[in-house]
Design an enzyme around this catalytic site. Structure first.
Site, PDB file in Angstrom:
ATOM      1  N   HIS A   1      -3.448  -2.084  -4.462  1.00  0.00           N
ATOM      2  CA  HIS A   1      -4.889  -2.384  -4.318  1.00  0.00           C
ATOM      3  C   HIS A   1      -5.600  -2.427  -5.683  1.00  0.00           C
ATOM      4  O   HIS A   1      -6.733  -1.946  -5.832  1.00  0.00           O
ATOM      5  CB  HIS A   1      -5.578  -1.325  -3.445  1.00  0.00           C
ATOM      6  CG  HIS A   1      -4.953  -1.089  -2.121  1.00  0.00           C
ATOM      7  ND1 HIS A   1      -4.868  -2.052  -1.151  1.00  0.00           N
ATOM      8  CD2 HIS A   1      -4.373   0.028  -1.597  1.00  0.00           C
ATOM      9  CE1 HIS A   1      -4.272  -1.546  -0.079  1.00  0.00           C
ATOM     10  NE2 HIS A   1      -3.956  -0.293  -0.332  1.00  0.00           N
TER      11      HIS A   1
ATOM     12  N   SER B   1       0.844  -1.183   0.000  1.00  0.00           N
ATOM     13  CA  SER B   1       0.000   0.000   0.000  1.00  0.00           C
ATOM     14  C   SER B   1       0.889   1.246   0.000  1.00  0.00           C
ATOM     15  O   SER B   1       1.706   1.419  -0.901  1.00  0.00           O
ATOM     16  CB  SER B   1      -0.964  -0.039   1.190  1.00  0.00           C
ATOM     17  OG  SER B   1      -1.946   0.966   1.096  1.00  0.00           O
TER      18      SER B   1
END
Length: 238
Positions: free
Chosen positions: A161, A126
Protein backbone atom coordinates in the site's frame (compact mmCIF):
# COMPACT_ATOMS: atom_id res chain seq x y z
CA UNK A 1 14.07 -32.53 -3.52
CA UNK A 2 12.94 -30.67 -6.64
CA UNK A 3 14.53 -28.77 -9.48
CA UNK A 4 11.66 -26.30 -9.59
CA UNK A 5 12.56 -22.66 -8.87
CA UNK A 6 11.36 -21.11 -5.63
CA UNK A 7 9.01 -18.29 -6.61
CA UNK A 8 7.20 -15.50 -4.78
CA UNK A 9 4.96 -12.88 -6.36
CA UNK A 10 4.07 -10.12 -3.88
CA UNK A 11 1.77 -7.19 -4.68
CA UNK A 12 0.52 -4.15 -2.81
CA UNK A 13 -3.20 -4.71 -2.28
CA UNK A 14 -5.14 -7.71 -0.99
CA UNK A 15 -7.80 -7.09 -3.63
CA UNK A 16 -8.20 -10.14 -5.88
CA UNK A 17 -7.68 -9.37 -9.57
CA UNK A 18 -7.78 -11.59 -12.62
CA UNK A 19 -4.61 -9.95 -13.94
CA UNK A 20 -2.50 -11.01 -10.96
CA UNK A 21 -4.14 -14.45 -10.78
CA UNK A 22 -3.41 -15.01 -14.48
CA UNK A 23 0.19 -13.95 -13.92
CA UNK A 24 0.44 -16.37 -10.99
CA UNK A 25 -1.03 -19.15 -13.09
CA UNK A 26 1.63 -18.56 -15.74
CA UNK A 27 4.36 -18.82 -13.11
CA UNK A 28 3.22 -22.35 -12.23
CA UNK A 29 3.77 -23.57 -15.79
CA UNK A 30 0.65 -25.69 -15.50
CA UNK A 31 -2.31 -25.73 -17.91
CA UNK A 32 -4.82 -25.96 -15.07
CA UNK A 33 -2.97 -25.37 -11.80
CA UNK A 34 -4.28 -26.11 -8.34
CA UNK A 35 -4.36 -22.76 -6.53
CA UNK A 36 -5.29 -22.40 -2.87
CA UNK A 37 -6.57 -19.17 -1.32
CA UNK A 38 -5.71 -18.65 2.37
CA UNK A 39 -7.94 -15.93 3.91
CA UNK A 40 -6.66 -16.29 7.50
CA UNK A 41 -5.86 -12.57 7.85
CA UNK A 42 -9.51 -11.65 7.23
CA UNK A 43 -10.87 -14.27 9.65
CA UNK A 44 -11.91 -16.52 6.75
CA UNK A 45 -14.30 -13.81 5.56
CA UNK A 46 -17.00 -15.48 3.44
CA UNK A 47 -17.39 -12.50 1.13
CA UNK A 48 -13.67 -12.58 0.43
CA UNK A 49 -13.87 -16.30 -0.31
CA UNK A 50 -16.76 -15.70 -2.73
CA UNK A 51 -14.65 -13.07 -4.54
CA UNK A 52 -11.84 -15.61 -4.81
CA UNK A 53 -14.04 -18.06 -6.70
CA UNK A 54 -15.41 -15.25 -8.87
CA UNK A 55 -11.87 -14.04 -9.70
CA UNK A 56 -10.86 -17.56 -10.77
CA UNK A 57 -13.74 -17.87 -13.25
CA UNK A 58 -12.58 -18.10 -16.84
CA UNK A 59 -8.89 -18.55 -15.95
CA UNK A 60 -8.81 -22.37 -16.11
CA UNK A 61 -7.71 -22.63 -12.48
CA UNK A 62 -8.63 -25.38 -10.03
CA UNK A 63 -9.48 -23.24 -6.95
CA UNK A 64 -9.27 -24.29 -3.33
CA UNK A 65 -9.64 -22.53 0.04
CA UNK A 66 -7.80 -23.25 3.27
CA UNK A 67 -9.95 -22.16 6.20
CA UNK A 68 -8.53 -22.15 9.73
CA UNK A 69 -11.82 -21.45 11.55
CA UNK A 70 -12.92 -25.08 11.39
CA UNK A 71 -13.73 -28.11 13.51
CA UNK A 72 -12.29 -31.58 13.17
CA UNK A 73 -15.59 -33.24 12.22
CA UNK A 74 -16.15 -31.02 9.18
CA UNK A 75 -12.47 -30.74 8.16
CA UNK A 76 -11.21 -34.20 7.24
CA UNK A 77 -8.16 -33.12 5.19
CA UNK A 78 -5.01 -32.26 7.11
CA UNK A 79 -3.15 -28.99 6.55
CA UNK A 80 -0.43 -31.03 4.86
CA UNK A 81 -2.89 -32.69 2.50
CA UNK A 82 -4.32 -29.30 1.58
CA UNK A 83 -1.09 -27.30 1.11
CA UNK A 84 1.59 -29.59 -0.32
CA UNK A 85 -0.26 -30.67 -3.53
CA UNK A 86 -0.86 -27.05 -4.57
CA UNK A 87 0.82 -25.40 -7.57
CA UNK A 88 0.25 -21.95 -6.07
CA UNK A 89 -0.83 -20.44 -2.76
CA UNK A 90 -2.61 -17.06 -2.70
CA UNK A 91 -2.69 -15.30 0.69
CA UNK A 92 -5.33 -12.65 1.31
CA UNK A 93 -5.13 -9.32 3.10
CA UNK A 94 -6.14 -8.40 6.62
CA UNK A 95 -4.47 -8.59 10.02
CA UNK A 96 -0.89 -9.78 9.45
CA UNK A 97 -0.01 -10.31 13.10
CA UNK A 98 -3.05 -12.49 13.84
CA UNK A 99 -2.53 -14.48 10.65
CA UNK A 100 1.09 -15.29 11.48
CA UNK A 101 0.21 -16.23 15.05
CA UNK A 102 -2.47 -18.67 13.87
CA UNK A 103 -0.19 -20.18 11.23
CA UNK A 104 2.55 -20.76 13.78
CA UNK A 105 0.14 -22.29 16.30
CA UNK A 106 -1.36 -24.60 13.68
CA UNK A 107 1.92 -25.69 12.08
CA UNK A 108 0.95 -24.06 8.77
CA UNK A 109 4.15 -21.98 8.65
CA UNK A 110 6.35 -25.07 8.30
CA UNK A 111 4.12 -26.52 5.58
CA UNK A 112 4.19 -23.29 3.58
CA UNK A 113 7.98 -23.31 3.75
CA UNK A 114 8.07 -26.94 2.63
CA UNK A 115 5.73 -26.18 -0.27
CA UNK A 116 7.83 -23.14 -1.24
CA UNK A 117 11.02 -25.22 -1.20
CA UNK A 118 9.25 -27.79 -3.40
CA UNK A 119 8.32 -25.21 -6.04
CA UNK A 120 4.81 -24.10 -5.07
CA UNK A 121 4.39 -20.47 -6.16
CA UNK A 122 3.69 -18.21 -3.17
CA UNK A 123 1.73 -15.04 -3.78
CA UNK A 124 -0.58 -12.47 -2.20
CA UNK A 125 -1.17 -8.83 -1.42
CA UNK A 126 -1.18 -6.63 1.68
CA UNK A 127 -0.83 -9.09 4.59
CA UNK A 128 -0.46 -11.69 1.85
CA UNK A 129 2.63 -9.98 0.48
CA UNK A 130 4.18 -8.79 3.74
CA UNK A 131 4.22 -12.31 5.20
CA UNK A 132 6.90 -13.61 2.78
CA UNK A 133 9.52 -10.99 3.74
CA UNK A 134 11.69 -10.77 6.86
CA UNK A 135 9.74 -7.85 8.39
CA UNK A 136 7.72 -4.71 7.73
CA UNK A 137 5.23 -2.36 9.29
CA UNK A 138 1.66 -3.42 9.98
CA UNK A 139 -1.59 -1.85 11.15
CA UNK A 140 -2.44 -5.04 13.07
CA UNK A 141 -2.15 -3.35 16.50
CA UNK A 142 -4.14 -0.40 17.89
CA UNK A 143 -3.38 3.27 17.27
CA UNK A 144 -0.24 3.15 15.11
CA UNK A 145 1.85 1.10 12.70
CA UNK A 146 4.26 -1.35 14.32
CA UNK A 147 7.02 -3.61 13.08
CA UNK A 148 6.13 -7.27 12.59
CA UNK A 149 8.61 -10.10 12.02
CA UNK A 150 7.44 -12.28 9.16
CA UNK A 151 8.28 -15.65 7.62
CA UNK A 152 11.61 -14.59 6.09
CA UNK A 153 11.28 -16.55 2.85
CA UNK A 154 12.71 -13.36 1.31
CA UNK A 155 15.55 -11.64 3.19
CA UNK A 156 14.24 -8.12 2.57
CA UNK A 157 11.76 -5.85 4.31
CA UNK A 158 8.49 -4.91 2.63
CA UNK A 159 5.90 -2.16 2.51
CA UNK A 160 2.54 -2.77 0.77
CA UNK A 161 0.00 0.00 0.00
CA UNK A 162 2.99 2.27 -0.57
CA UNK A 163 1.37 5.38 -2.06
CA UNK A 164 -2.23 4.67 -1.12
CA UNK A 165 -1.52 5.29 2.57
CA UNK A 166 0.77 8.32 2.70
CA UNK A 167 1.99 7.78 6.26
CA UNK A 168 3.63 4.50 5.28
CA UNK A 169 6.34 6.10 3.15
CA UNK A 170 8.17 8.27 5.74
CA UNK A 171 7.81 5.54 8.35
CA UNK A 172 9.28 2.89 6.04
CA UNK A 173 12.18 5.18 5.15
CA UNK A 174 12.86 6.02 8.80
CA UNK A 175 12.83 2.38 9.84
CA UNK A 176 15.36 1.54 7.14
CA UNK A 177 17.51 4.58 7.98
CA UNK A 178 17.67 3.62 11.66
CA UNK A 179 18.29 -0.07 10.98
CA UNK A 180 14.98 -1.26 12.41
CA UNK A 181 14.25 -2.73 8.99
CA UNK A 182 16.59 -4.04 6.30
CA UNK A 183 16.64 -2.72 2.75
CA UNK A 184 13.50 -3.85 0.96
CA UNK A 185 10.77 -3.55 -1.63
CA UNK A 186 7.65 -1.39 -1.60
CA UNK A 187 4.58 -1.84 -3.81
CA UNK A 188 1.71 0.42 -4.74
CA UNK A 189 -1.67 -1.30 -4.66
CA UNK A 190 -1.81 -2.37 -8.31
CA UNK A 191 1.85 -3.31 -8.69
CA UNK A 192 3.91 -6.32 -7.68
CA UNK A 193 7.38 -7.85 -7.51
CA UNK A 194 8.41 -11.32 -8.62
CA UNK A 195 11.29 -13.16 -6.93
CA UNK A 196 13.02 -16.35 -8.06
CA UNK A 197 15.20 -18.28 -5.63
CA UNK A 198 15.15 -15.34 -3.23
CA UNK A 199 16.32 -12.75 -5.78
CA UNK A 200 14.36 -10.01 -7.50
CA UNK A 201 13.33 -11.07 -11.02
CA UNK A 202 10.92 -8.40 -12.31
CA UNK A 203 8.22 -5.90 -11.45
CA UNK A 204 4.73 -5.96 -12.95
CA UNK A 205 1.87 -3.50 -12.80
CA UNK A 206 -1.76 -3.29 -13.84
CA UNK A 207 -1.29 0.27 -15.13
CA UNK A 208 1.30 3.04 -15.55
CA UNK A 209 0.28 4.88 -12.35
CA UNK A 210 1.20 2.13 -9.86
CA UNK A 211 4.82 1.18 -9.26
CA UNK A 212 7.17 -0.93 -7.17
CA UNK A 213 10.36 0.33 -5.58
CA UNK A 214 13.66 -0.84 -4.20
CA UNK A 215 14.21 1.15 -1.00
CA UNK A 216 17.71 0.93 0.47
CA UNK A 217 20.31 2.71 2.55
CA UNK A 218 23.22 4.35 0.70
CA UNK A 219 25.85 6.44 2.50
CA UNK A 220 23.53 7.02 5.41
CA UNK A 221 20.60 8.13 3.25
CA UNK A 222 17.53 6.22 2.14
CA UNK A 223 17.29 5.86 -1.62
CA UNK A 224 14.04 4.96 -3.42
CA UNK A 225 14.49 3.43 -6.86
CA UNK A 226 11.41 2.99 -9.09
CA UNK A 227 11.49 -0.39 -10.78
CA UNK A 228 10.67 -0.65 -14.47
CA UNK A 229 7.56 -2.79 -14.73
CA UNK A 230 5.87 -5.02 -17.27
CA UNK A 231 2.30 -3.75 -17.77
CA UNK A 232 -0.15 -6.63 -17.67
CA UNK A 233 -2.93 -6.80 -20.22
CA UNK A 234 -6.24 -5.71 -18.64
CA UNK A 235 -8.91 -8.28 -17.86
CA UNK A 236 -12.33 -8.06 -16.28
CA UNK A 237 -11.69 -7.09 -12.65
CA UNK A 238 -13.60 -7.42 -9.41
Amino acid sequence: MTNKPKQIFAYGSGRLTKEFLKYTKELTGKRKPKMCFIPTASGDDEGYIERWYEACEGLDIEPYVLRVWINSIDQQSSWEEMILPMDAVVVGGGNTLNMLAIWRAQGITELLRQAYENGTVMTGGSAGSLCWFNAGTTDSRPKTYSIVECLGFLDYSHCPHYHSEASRIPLYHENIRTGKLTDGYACDDRSGVHFVNGKFKKAVSMDTKNHSYLVHLSNGKVVEEKLKAEILLPMEGL
